[in-house]
Write an enzyme that holds these catalytic residues in place. Sequence first.
Site, PDB file in Angstrom:
ATOM      1  N   HIS A  32      39.732  44.585  29.995  1.00  0.00           N
ATOM      2  CA  HIS A  32      39.799  43.809  31.232  1.00  0.00           C
ATOM      3  C   HIS A  32      41.036  44.178  32.042  1.00  0.00           C
ATOM      4  CE1 HIS A  32      38.323  40.178  33.478  1.00  0.00           C
ATOM      5  NE2 HIS A  32      39.514  40.365  34.037  1.00  0.00           N
ATOM      6  N   HIS A  34      42.053  45.421  36.441  1.00  0.00           N
ATOM      7  CA  HIS A  34      41.585  45.626  37.805  1.00  0.00           C
ATOM      8  C   HIS A  34      42.332  46.814  38.396  1.00  0.00           C
ATOM      9  CE1 HIS A  34      39.906  41.614  37.406  1.00  0.00           C
ATOM     10  NE2 HIS A  34      41.117  41.158  37.109  1.00  0.00           N
ATOM     11  N   ARG A 125      29.725  40.754  37.256  1.00  0.00           N
ATOM     12  CA  ARG A 125      30.554  39.570  37.043  1.00  0.00           C
ATOM     13  C   ARG A 125      30.318  38.533  38.127  1.00  0.00           C
ATOM     14  NH1 ARG A 125      37.138  39.017  37.761  1.00  0.00           N
ATOM     15  NH2 ARG A 125      37.557  37.693  35.953  1.00  0.00           N
ATOM     16  N   HIS A 182      38.649  35.386  29.656  1.00  0.00           N
ATOM     17  CA  HIS A 182      39.918  34.667  29.473  1.00  0.00           C
ATOM     18  C   HIS A 182      39.781  33.367  28.677  1.00  0.00           C
ATOM     19  CE1 HIS A 182      41.016  37.680  32.266  1.00  0.00           C
ATOM     20  NE2 HIS A 182      40.751  37.014  33.382  1.00  0.00           N
ATOM     21  N   ASP A 252      44.336  42.181  31.451  1.00  0.00           N
ATOM     22  CA  ASP A 252      44.177  41.557  32.768  1.00  0.00           C
ATOM     23  C   ASP A 252      45.180  42.102  33.775  1.00  0.00           C
ATOM     24  OD1 ASP A 252      42.927  39.919  34.641  1.00  0.00           O
ATOM     25  OD2 ASP A 252      44.263  38.225  34.247  1.00  0.00           O
ATOM     26  N   ASN A 257      46.773  36.448  41.025  1.00  0.00           N
ATOM     27  CA  ASN A 257      46.616  34.978  41.068  1.00  0.00           C
ATOM     28  C   ASN A 257      47.254  34.309  39.859  1.00  0.00           C
ATOM     29  OD1 ASN A 257      44.882  34.925  43.498  1.00  0.00           O
ATOM     30  ND2 ASN A 257      43.392  35.949  42.180  1.00  0.00           N
TER      31      ASN A 257
END
Length: 302
Positions: A32, A34, A125, A182, A252, A257
């Site tokens: 995971h 990005h 997703r 998560h 992650d 955020n």
Amino acid sequence: MTDPVAEPTVQTYMDAPSTPRLRLPPGACDSHVHVFGPRARFPYAPGNRSVPAEAPKERLFALHKQLGVERCVVVQSITHGFDNRVVEDTIKAGAGRYLGVALVPVDVPDAELQQLASCGFRAVRFHFMKHIGGGTQVDDVLALTPRLAAVDMHLQVHFESECVHTVGRQLLRSEVPVVIDHMGRVDATAGAGHADFQGLMSLLDKPRMHVKVSGIDRIESSARAGSGYPLGVALARELVSRFPEQCVWGLDWPHPNHTHVPDDGELVDALACIAPDQDALHKLVVENPEKLYRFPSRWRTR
């Protein structure tokens, strides 16, 4: 094409994270992350509440080299919306070691799903998160799952912890495997006995449900880099112990955020407590993602 967004960007990752003490096994997969930008090639979607600094594939590749990660699953972010080209570009540059998860609307055409699958996307997703405008109807997502099955893709979901009792239960009707992001965003300060964590574990009693033991740094309300995230680690360890075949792990990165900027080396070192023996660690970061994401044969370990 230029990016019209002019808001100040937010740095969400460390430029120089620590090098972990833990040595990951060959074939280790970060399931995971990005990728953001570069915006000159891959414009950000308009209307995002937060504008993260660029985090291009070259930075990700360098980070993985430092940490000992050999394979990866890149998850499309709302930062780029439904334009999945930034992840497709990363998959292509990864030469079989990097695969993807796409963002699509629920009425995505079959031809687009087939194209994404052929490019190395293994799942789509959907968000059910208030802070990022989650408004997807779970019945619409469930109606999509037969079409996902037709192209051998699974479903990944990101929801707030109370949704484990509603959205989570409804997703048991999915016609494809479901991966929960998560740890269901449960509140680690409430402990393993809380109804939301117990609800998450009840979902995992079904073998087609999976969970990412990512986000140990997100689920403690007072979490900070250097803390070791003991409460998040404890819940992750419980999941890995109870459901050894259904857990995968991820950093992650680049941590959008968030309440603070985590140290990625610290997150890797936490695996020594989450999966405290070599068999458990190998299953979590090598065997399970290899099976779930179906890496190309030249990058399989078995």
